[in-house]
Design a protein around this motif. Structure first.
Motif, PDB file in Angstrom:
ATOM      1  N   TYR A   1      52.773  37.138  35.299  1.00  0.00           N
ATOM      2  CA  TYR A   1      51.324  37.276  35.164  1.00  0.00           C
ATOM      3  C   TYR A   1      50.802  38.234  36.229  1.00  0.00           C
ATOM      4  O   TYR A   1      51.079  38.067  37.418  1.00  0.00           O
ATOM      5  CB  TYR A   1      50.626  35.919  35.328  1.00  0.00           C
ATOM      6  N   ASP A   2      50.031  39.227  35.789  1.00  0.00           N
ATOM      7  CA  ASP A   2      49.407  40.149  36.726  1.00  0.00           C
ATOM      8  C   ASP A   2      48.176  40.749  36.056  1.00  0.00           C
ATOM      9  O   ASP A   2      47.924  40.513  34.871  1.00  0.00           O
ATOM     10  CB  ASP A   2      50.390  41.254  37.140  1.00  0.00           C
ATOM     11  N   ILE A   3      47.406  41.517  36.799  1.00  0.00           N
ATOM     12  CA  ILE A   3      46.164  42.071  36.281  1.00  0.00           C
ATOM     13  C   ILE A   3      45.949  43.463  36.857  1.00  0.00           C
ATOM     14  O   ILE A   3      46.320  43.746  37.995  1.00  0.00           O
ATOM     15  CB  ILE A   3      44.963  41.153  36.637  1.00  0.00           C
ATOM     16  N   GLU A   4      45.377  44.356  36.041  1.00  0.00           N
ATOM     17  CA  GLU A   4      45.079  45.699  36.525  1.00  0.00           C
ATOM     18  C   GLU A   4      43.834  45.682  37.402  1.00  0.00           C
ATOM     19  O   GLU A   4      42.839  45.034  37.075  1.00  0.00           O
ATOM     20  CB  GLU A   4      44.875  46.663  35.352  1.00  0.00           C
ATOM     21  N   ILE A   5      43.908  46.403  38.516  1.00  0.00           N
ATOM     22  CA  ILE A   5      42.786  46.490  39.443  1.00  0.00           C
ATOM     23  C   ILE A   5      42.658  47.943  39.919  1.00  0.00           C
ATOM     24  O   ILE A   5      43.618  48.714  39.823  1.00  0.00           O
ATOM     25  CB  ILE A   5      42.983  45.572  40.667  1.00  0.00           C
ATOM     26  N   PRO A   6      41.493  48.338  40.413  1.00  0.00           N
ATOM     27  CA  PRO A   6      41.394  49.658  41.036  1.00  0.00           C
ATOM     28  C   PRO A   6      42.179  49.652  42.333  1.00  0.00           C
ATOM     29  O   PRO A   6      42.594  48.590  42.804  1.00  0.00           O
ATOM     30  CB  PRO A   6      39.887  49.813  41.293  1.00  0.00           C
ATOM     31  N   TYR A   7      42.384  50.821  42.917  1.00  0.00           N
ATOM     32  CA  TYR A   7      43.134  50.862  44.163  1.00  0.00           C
ATOM     33  C   TYR A   7      42.410  50.063  45.244  1.00  0.00           C
ATOM     34  O   TYR A   7      41.239  50.318  45.546  1.00  0.00           O
ATOM     35  CB  TYR A   7      43.330  52.304  44.648  1.00  0.00           C
ATOM     36  N   ILE A   8      43.106  49.083  45.808  1.00  0.00           N
ATOM     37  CA  ILE A   8      42.593  48.311  46.933  1.00  0.00           C
ATOM     38  C   ILE A   8      43.724  48.208  47.949  1.00  0.00           C
ATOM     39  O   ILE A   8      44.785  47.662  47.643  1.00  0.00           O
ATOM     40  CB  ILE A   8      42.124  46.902  46.511  1.00  0.00           C
ATOM     41  N   ALA A   9      43.499  48.760  49.126  1.00  0.00           N
ATOM     42  CA  ALA A   9      44.538  48.759  50.152  1.00  0.00           C
ATOM     43  C   ALA A   9      44.898  47.337  50.554  1.00  0.00           C
ATOM     44  O   ALA A   9      44.078  46.421  50.467  1.00  0.00           O
ATOM     45  CB  ALA A   9      44.068  49.540  51.375  1.00  0.00           C
ATOM     46  N   MET A  10      46.125  47.167  51.012  1.00  0.00           N
ATOM     47  CA  MET A  10      46.623  45.837  51.362  1.00  0.00           C
ATOM     48  C   MET A  10      45.898  45.214  52.551  1.00  0.00           C
ATOM     49  O   MET A  10      46.023  44.018  52.787  1.00  0.00           O
ATOM     50  CB  MET A  10      48.128  45.907  51.652  1.00  0.00           C
ATOM     51  N   ASP A  11      45.126  46.027  53.284  1.00  0.00           N
ATOM     52  CA  ASP A  11      44.424  45.511  54.455  1.00  0.00           C
ATOM     53  C   ASP A  11      42.905  45.637  54.329  1.00  0.00           C
ATOM     54  O   ASP A  11      42.185  45.481  55.320  1.00  0.00           O
ATOM     55  CB  ASP A  11      44.887  46.246  55.711  1.00  0.00           C
ATOM     56  N   ASP A  12      42.417  45.916  53.132  1.00  0.00           N
ATOM     57  CA  ASP A  12      40.977  46.158  52.954  1.00  0.00           C
ATOM     58  C   ASP A  12      40.207  44.844  52.809  1.00  0.00           C
ATOM     59  O   ASP A  12      39.921  44.388  51.700  1.00  0.00           O
ATOM     60  CB  ASP A  12      40.739  47.058  51.734  1.00  0.00           C
ATOM     61  N   VAL A  13      39.860  44.258  53.940  1.00  0.00           N
ATOM     62  CA  VAL A  13      39.168  42.967  53.921  1.00  0.00           C
ATOM     63  C   VAL A  13      37.732  43.085  53.422  1.00  0.00           C
ATOM     64  O   VAL A  13      37.089  42.067  53.140  1.00  0.00           O
ATOM     65  CB  VAL A  13      39.190  42.315  55.321  1.00  0.00           C
ATOM     66  N   SER A  14      37.230  44.304  53.279  1.00  0.00           N
ATOM     67  CA  SER A  14      35.881  44.485  52.739  1.00  0.00           C
ATOM     68  C   SER A  14      35.835  44.215  51.240  1.00  0.00           C
ATOM     69  O   SER A  14      34.757  44.089  50.660  1.00  0.00           O
ATOM     70  CB  SER A  14      35.372  45.906  53.024  1.00  0.00           C
ATOM     71  N   LYS A  15      37.007  44.132  50.610  1.00  0.00           N
ATOM     72  CA  LYS A  15      37.081  43.951  49.154  1.00  0.00           C
ATOM     73  C   LYS A  15      37.453  42.525  48.750  1.00  0.00           C
ATOM     74  O   LYS A  15      37.881  42.286  47.628  1.00  0.00           O
ATOM     75  CB  LYS A  15      38.117  44.925  48.565  1.00  0.00           C
ATOM     76  N   MET A  16      37.261  41.582  49.642  1.00  0.00           N
ATOM     77  CA  MET A  16      37.696  40.211  49.359  1.00  0.00           C
ATOM     78  C   MET A  16      36.926  39.582  48.191  1.00  0.00           C
ATOM     79  O   MET A  16      37.490  38.844  47.390  1.00  0.00           O
ATOM     80  CB  MET A  16      37.599  39.357  50.614  1.00  0.00           C
ATOM     81  N   GLU A  17      35.632  39.870  48.084  1.00  0.00           N
ATOM     82  CA  GLU A  17      34.857  39.348  46.957  1.00  0.00           C
ATOM     83  C   GLU A  17      35.363  39.930  45.648  1.00  0.00           C
ATOM     84  O   GLU A  17      35.461  39.233  44.635  1.00  0.00           O
ATOM     85  CB  GLU A  17      33.375  39.654  47.145  1.00  0.00           C
ATOM     86  N   GLU A  18      35.682  41.218  45.661  1.00  0.00           N
ATOM     87  CA  GLU A  18      36.207  41.876  44.466  1.00  0.00           C
ATOM     88  C   GLU A  18      37.569  41.303  44.090  1.00  0.00           C
ATOM     89  O   GLU A  18      37.854  41.062  42.905  1.00  0.00           O
ATOM     90  CB  GLU A  18      36.306  43.374  44.722  1.00  0.00           C
ATOM     91  N   LEU A  19      38.394  41.072  45.081  1.00  0.00           N
ATOM     92  CA  LEU A  19      39.706  40.481  44.835  1.00  0.00           C
ATOM     93  C   LEU A  19      39.571  39.067  44.273  1.00  0.00           C
ATOM     94  O   LEU A  19      40.347  38.655  43.402  1.00  0.00           O
ATOM     95  CB  LEU A  19      40.525  40.458  46.128  1.00  0.00           C
ATOM     96  N   THR A  20      38.602  38.330  44.755  1.00  0.00           N
ATOM     97  CA  THR A  20      38.336  36.994  44.233  1.00  0.00           C
ATOM     98  C   THR A  20      37.974  37.054  42.758  1.00  0.00           C
ATOM     99  O   THR A  20      38.424  36.235  41.957  1.00  0.00           O
ATOM    100  CB  THR A  20      37.194  36.324  45.024  1.00  0.00           C
ATOM    101  N   MET A  21      37.171  38.050  42.393  1.00  0.00           N
ATOM    102  CA  MET A  21      36.789  38.228  40.995  1.00  0.00           C
ATOM    103  C   MET A  21      38.021  38.480  40.117  1.00  0.00           C
ATOM    104  O   MET A  21      38.171  37.886  39.045  1.00  0.00           O
ATOM    105  CB  MET A  21      35.819  39.401  40.861  1.00  0.00           C
ATOM    106  N   TYR A  22      38.917  39.347  40.589  1.00  0.00           N
ATOM    107  CA  TYR A  22      40.126  39.640  39.812  1.00  0.00           C
ATOM    108  C   TYR A  22      41.049  38.417  39.768  1.00  0.00           C
ATOM    109  O   TYR A  22      41.735  38.183  38.763  1.00  0.00           O
ATOM    110  CB  TYR A  22      40.861  40.846  40.398  1.00  0.00           C
ATOM    111  N   GLY A  23      41.051  37.652  40.842  1.00  0.00           N
ATOM    112  CA  GLY A  23      41.831  36.425  40.840  1.00  0.00           C
ATOM    113  C   GLY A  23      41.348  35.457  39.777  1.00  0.00           C
ATOM    114  O   GLY A  23      42.147  34.811  39.085  1.00  0.00           O
ATOM    115  N   LYS A  24      40.031  35.356  39.619  1.00  0.00           N
ATOM    116  CA  LYS A  24      39.459  34.470  38.602  1.00  0.00           C
ATOM    117  C   LYS A  24      39.807  34.950  37.195  1.00  0.00           C
ATOM    118  O   LYS A  24      40.062  34.138  36.296  1.00  0.00           O
ATOM    119  CB  LYS A  24      37.948  34.381  38.778  1.00  0.00           C
TER     120      LYS A  24
END
Length: 274
Positions: free
Chosen positions: A237-260
Protein backbone atom coordinates in the motif's frame (compact mmCIF):
# COMPACT_ATOMS: atom_id res chain seq x y z
CA UNK A 1 2.51 -15.73 10.50
CA UNK A 2 1.49 -12.17 9.72
CA UNK A 3 4.36 -9.98 8.53
CA UNK A 4 4.59 -6.21 8.20
CA UNK A 5 7.15 -4.36 6.08
CA UNK A 6 7.68 -0.61 6.61
CA UNK A 7 9.56 1.63 4.18
CA UNK A 8 11.97 4.44 4.94
CA UNK A 9 11.19 8.07 4.21
CA UNK A 10 12.05 10.35 7.12
CA UNK A 11 9.26 12.63 8.31
CA UNK A 12 7.06 11.04 5.65
CA UNK A 13 6.72 8.20 8.14
CA UNK A 14 3.74 10.19 9.43
CA UNK A 15 1.87 8.75 6.45
CA UNK A 16 2.70 5.24 7.67
CA UNK A 17 1.58 5.86 11.25
CA UNK A 18 -1.86 6.93 10.00
CA UNK A 19 -2.10 4.22 7.34
CA UNK A 20 -1.55 1.65 10.11
CA UNK A 21 -4.61 2.78 12.08
CA UNK A 22 -6.89 0.11 10.49
CA UNK A 23 -4.54 -2.45 12.09
CA UNK A 24 -4.57 -0.76 15.53
CA UNK A 25 -6.15 -3.78 17.22
CA UNK A 26 -4.22 -6.38 15.24
CA UNK A 27 -0.99 -8.11 16.18
CA UNK A 28 1.82 -8.82 13.75
CA UNK A 29 4.18 -11.74 14.30
CA UNK A 30 7.19 -10.18 12.57
CA UNK A 31 7.93 -6.62 11.47
CA UNK A 32 10.68 -5.44 9.12
CA UNK A 33 11.61 -1.76 8.99
CA UNK A 34 14.09 0.56 7.35
CA UNK A 35 14.97 4.05 8.62
CA UNK A 36 11.74 5.76 9.72
CA UNK A 37 10.14 2.33 9.22
CA UNK A 38 12.53 0.97 11.84
CA UNK A 39 11.29 3.57 14.33
CA UNK A 40 7.67 2.65 13.69
CA UNK A 41 8.40 -1.09 13.57
CA UNK A 42 10.55 -0.95 16.67
CA UNK A 43 7.90 0.90 18.66
CA UNK A 44 5.17 -1.47 17.45
CA UNK A 45 7.32 -4.39 18.58
CA UNK A 46 7.81 -2.60 21.90
CA UNK A 47 4.04 -2.42 22.41
CA UNK A 48 3.13 1.02 21.10
CA UNK A 49 -0.02 1.54 19.00
CA UNK A 50 0.03 3.37 15.63
CA UNK A 51 -1.95 6.28 17.11
CA UNK A 52 0.62 6.65 19.89
CA UNK A 53 3.49 6.58 17.41
CA UNK A 54 1.78 9.23 15.30
CA UNK A 55 1.59 11.49 18.37
CA UNK A 56 5.31 10.95 19.01
CA UNK A 57 6.17 11.92 15.42
CA UNK A 58 4.18 15.13 15.67
CA UNK A 59 5.72 16.00 19.01
CA UNK A 60 9.36 15.16 18.27
CA UNK A 61 9.82 16.06 14.58
CA UNK A 62 11.22 19.54 15.21
CA UNK A 63 13.63 18.18 17.84
CA UNK A 64 15.02 15.48 15.54
CA UNK A 65 15.34 17.76 12.51
CA UNK A 66 17.21 20.52 14.30
CA UNK A 67 19.96 21.66 11.96
CA UNK A 68 23.66 21.57 12.70
CA UNK A 69 25.91 24.62 12.21
CA UNK A 70 28.52 25.19 9.50
CA UNK A 71 26.63 24.92 6.21
CA UNK A 72 24.60 21.82 7.13
CA UNK A 73 24.32 19.35 4.28
CA UNK A 74 27.43 20.72 2.53
CA UNK A 75 30.35 20.70 4.99
CA UNK A 76 28.62 18.49 7.56
CA UNK A 77 25.52 16.35 7.87
CA UNK A 78 22.36 18.45 8.15
CA UNK A 79 21.51 17.08 11.60
CA UNK A 80 23.28 15.42 14.49
CA UNK A 81 22.61 11.71 14.87
CA UNK A 82 22.35 12.43 18.60
CA UNK A 83 19.06 14.22 17.90
CA UNK A 84 17.51 10.83 17.10
CA UNK A 85 19.37 8.86 19.75
CA UNK A 86 18.55 11.22 22.61
CA UNK A 87 14.85 11.40 21.84
CA UNK A 88 14.60 7.64 21.28
CA UNK A 89 16.32 6.93 24.58
CA UNK A 90 13.53 8.74 26.42
CA UNK A 91 11.10 6.27 24.82
CA UNK A 92 12.86 2.89 24.66
CA UNK A 93 15.64 3.29 27.23
CA UNK A 94 18.02 0.31 27.37
CA UNK A 95 15.59 -2.38 26.21
CA UNK A 96 17.25 -5.18 24.25
CA UNK A 97 16.00 -6.83 21.07
CA UNK A 98 15.46 -10.12 22.87
CA UNK A 99 12.91 -8.44 25.15
CA UNK A 100 10.58 -7.28 22.36
CA UNK A 101 7.03 -8.64 22.16
CA UNK A 102 7.16 -9.03 18.37
CA UNK A 103 9.93 -10.34 16.10
CA UNK A 104 11.76 -7.39 14.54
CA UNK A 105 14.03 -7.09 11.52
CA UNK A 106 15.92 -3.82 10.93
CA UNK A 107 18.28 -2.89 8.11
CA UNK A 108 21.50 -0.85 8.23
CA UNK A 109 24.72 -0.69 6.22
CA UNK A 110 28.27 -0.82 7.58
CA UNK A 111 30.51 1.50 5.54
CA UNK A 112 33.66 0.16 7.23
CA UNK A 113 33.03 -3.47 6.31
CA UNK A 114 31.18 -2.56 3.11
CA UNK A 115 28.25 -4.84 3.79
CA UNK A 116 24.60 -4.80 4.87
CA UNK A 117 23.71 -5.41 8.50
CA UNK A 118 20.34 -7.06 9.11
CA UNK A 119 19.38 -7.08 12.77
CA UNK A 120 16.98 -9.86 13.80
CA UNK A 121 15.61 -9.73 17.32
CA UNK A 122 14.96 -13.48 17.46
CA UNK A 123 18.52 -14.50 16.55
CA UNK A 124 20.85 -15.25 19.45
CA UNK A 125 23.65 -12.96 18.18
CA UNK A 126 21.39 -9.91 18.39
CA UNK A 127 19.24 -10.61 21.46
CA UNK A 128 21.46 -8.48 23.73
CA UNK A 129 21.67 -5.62 21.23
CA UNK A 130 19.88 -2.48 22.33
CA UNK A 131 16.84 -1.40 20.34
CA UNK A 132 18.14 2.16 20.64
CA UNK A 133 21.34 1.31 18.74
CA UNK A 134 19.53 -0.62 16.03
CA UNK A 135 16.98 2.09 15.22
CA UNK A 136 19.52 4.92 15.39
CA UNK A 137 21.79 3.09 12.95
CA UNK A 138 18.97 2.42 10.51
CA UNK A 139 17.99 6.11 10.55
CA UNK A 140 21.48 7.48 9.82
CA UNK A 141 20.61 8.66 6.30
CA UNK A 142 23.70 9.96 4.45
CA UNK A 143 23.89 13.78 4.22
CA UNK A 144 20.97 14.07 6.65
CA UNK A 145 22.69 12.47 9.65
CA UNK A 146 26.22 11.38 10.44
CA UNK A 147 26.96 7.67 10.60
CA UNK A 148 26.35 5.71 13.79
CA UNK A 149 29.46 4.12 15.26
CA UNK A 150 28.70 0.66 16.64
CA UNK A 151 30.92 -2.33 17.43
CA UNK A 152 33.83 -0.99 15.38
CA UNK A 153 31.68 -0.25 12.38
CA UNK A 154 30.16 2.90 10.95
CA UNK A 155 26.50 2.24 10.25
CA UNK A 156 24.25 4.23 7.93
CA UNK A 157 20.62 4.07 6.84
CA UNK A 158 19.52 0.66 5.55
CA UNK A 159 17.73 2.56 2.80
CA UNK A 160 20.98 2.68 0.82
CA UNK A 161 20.17 -0.89 -0.25
CA UNK A 162 16.69 -1.76 1.06
CA UNK A 163 14.47 1.27 1.59
CA UNK A 164 11.60 -1.16 1.13
CA UNK A 165 12.56 -4.19 3.28
CA UNK A 166 9.84 -6.44 1.85
CA UNK A 167 12.24 -8.66 -0.12
CA UNK A 168 14.25 -9.24 3.05
CA UNK A 169 11.07 -10.22 4.90
CA UNK A 170 9.97 -12.54 2.07
CA UNK A 171 13.37 -14.22 2.11
CA UNK A 172 13.12 -14.65 5.88
CA UNK A 173 9.71 -16.32 5.52
CA UNK A 174 11.31 -18.74 3.07
CA UNK A 175 14.40 -19.35 5.20
CA UNK A 176 12.43 -19.95 8.40
CA UNK A 177 9.71 -21.98 6.65
CA UNK A 178 7.03 -19.57 7.83
CA UNK A 179 3.67 -19.40 6.11
CA UNK A 180 1.24 -16.51 6.15
CA UNK A 181 0.76 -13.03 4.72
CA UNK A 182 3.00 -9.99 4.27
CA UNK A 183 1.75 -6.39 4.16
CA UNK A 184 3.98 -3.53 3.01
CA UNK A 185 3.24 0.13 3.71
CA UNK A 186 5.14 2.96 2.02
CA UNK A 187 5.76 6.60 2.86
CA UNK A 188 4.43 8.11 -0.36
CA UNK A 189 5.69 7.95 -3.95
CA UNK A 190 6.75 11.23 -5.55
CA UNK A 191 4.59 12.05 -8.57
CA UNK A 192 6.76 14.94 -9.80
CA UNK A 193 8.92 14.44 -12.88
CA UNK A 194 11.96 16.41 -14.04
CA UNK A 195 14.56 16.65 -16.81
CA UNK A 196 18.04 16.59 -15.24
CA UNK A 197 19.91 17.69 -18.37
CA UNK A 198 23.50 18.58 -17.43
CA UNK A 199 22.68 18.57 -13.71
CA UNK A 200 25.58 18.52 -11.28
CA UNK A 201 25.85 17.83 -7.57
CA UNK A 202 24.08 21.05 -6.62
CA UNK A 203 20.90 20.25 -8.55
CA UNK A 204 20.81 16.56 -7.70
CA UNK A 205 21.67 16.67 -4.05
CA UNK A 206 22.60 19.90 -2.31
CA UNK A 207 20.41 22.93 -2.94
CA UNK A 208 16.67 22.87 -2.29
CA UNK A 209 15.14 19.57 -3.34
CA UNK A 210 17.13 16.33 -3.37
CA UNK A 211 15.60 14.47 -6.35
CA UNK A 212 18.34 11.84 -6.43
CA UNK A 213 17.09 10.44 -3.12
CA UNK A 214 13.41 10.27 -4.13
CA UNK A 215 14.46 8.75 -7.47
CA UNK A 216 16.38 5.95 -5.72
CA UNK A 217 13.57 5.39 -3.22
CA UNK A 218 10.75 5.21 -5.78
CA UNK A 219 12.57 3.09 -8.36
CA UNK A 220 13.86 0.56 -5.82
CA UNK A 221 10.40 0.36 -4.22
CA UNK A 222 8.79 -0.51 -7.55
CA UNK A 223 11.32 -3.26 -8.23
CA UNK A 224 10.90 -4.78 -4.77
CA UNK A 225 7.10 -4.80 -5.07
CA UNK A 226 7.34 -6.63 -8.40
CA UNK A 227 9.74 -9.18 -6.93
CA UNK A 228 7.47 -9.89 -3.97
CA UNK A 229 4.16 -10.20 -5.82
CA UNK A 230 2.59 -13.63 -5.54
CA UNK A 231 4.62 -14.60 -2.47
CA UNK A 232 2.97 -15.09 0.95
CA UNK A 233 -0.10 -13.12 -0.06
CA UNK A 234 2.07 -10.04 -0.46
CA UNK A 235 0.26 -6.71 -0.79
CA UNK A 236 1.78 -3.24 -0.89
CA UNK A 237 0.00 0.00 0.00
CA UNK A 238 1.32 3.42 -0.98
CA UNK A 239 0.08 6.75 -2.30
CA UNK A 240 1.32 9.33 -4.80
CA UNK A 241 2.40 12.64 -3.27
CA UNK A 242 4.17 15.76 -4.53
CA UNK A 243 7.85 16.04 -3.72
CA UNK A 244 8.26 16.38 0.04
CA UNK A 245 11.77 16.18 1.46
CA UNK A 246 12.42 13.64 4.19
CA UNK A 247 13.15 16.43 6.67
CA UNK A 248 10.49 18.98 5.68
CA UNK A 249 8.66 19.40 8.98
CA UNK A 250 6.70 22.32 7.50
CA UNK A 251 4.67 19.77 5.51
CA UNK A 252 3.43 17.69 8.43
CA UNK A 253 -0.21 18.74 7.96
CA UNK A 254 0.01 17.83 4.28
CA UNK A 255 1.58 14.49 5.13
CA UNK A 256 -1.22 13.84 7.61
CA UNK A 257 -3.73 14.45 4.84
CA UNK A 258 -2.02 11.91 2.57
CA UNK A 259 -1.84 9.48 5.46
CA UNK A 260 -5.61 9.72 5.87
CA UNK A 261 -6.10 9.07 2.15
CA UNK A 262 -3.90 5.98 2.30
CA UNK A 263 -5.75 4.84 5.42
CA UNK A 264 -9.07 5.10 3.54
CA UNK A 265 -7.62 3.11 0.63
CA UNK A 266 -6.53 0.35 3.02
CA UNK A 267 -9.87 0.34 4.85
CA UNK A 268 -11.74 -0.04 1.57
CA UNK A 269 -9.45 -2.86 0.50
CA UNK A 270 -9.93 -4.67 3.80
CA UNK A 271 -13.72 -4.40 3.40
CA UNK A 272 -13.48 -6.06 -0.01
CA UNK A 273 -11.37 -8.86 1.46
CA UNK A 274 -13.97 -9.44 4.19
Amino acid sequence: MKGLSLNGGGIRGIITTIALLPFEKETFDVIAGTSTGSIIGGLLSFGYKPSEINSLYNRLAHKVFKKSKWFPGVLTARYSIDNIKNELYKIVGDIELGDLETKLIVTAYDTVKGEPVIFKSYKEKFKKTKLLDVITASCAAPTYFGCYEWCGGCLVDGGVYANNPSAILVREFERENWSGKIINIGTGRTNETFKPKNWGIAQWLVWGKTPIISTFMDSSHDIIVEQCKGKFGFVSYDIEIPYIAMDDVSKMEELTMYGKKLKELIENDLKLLD
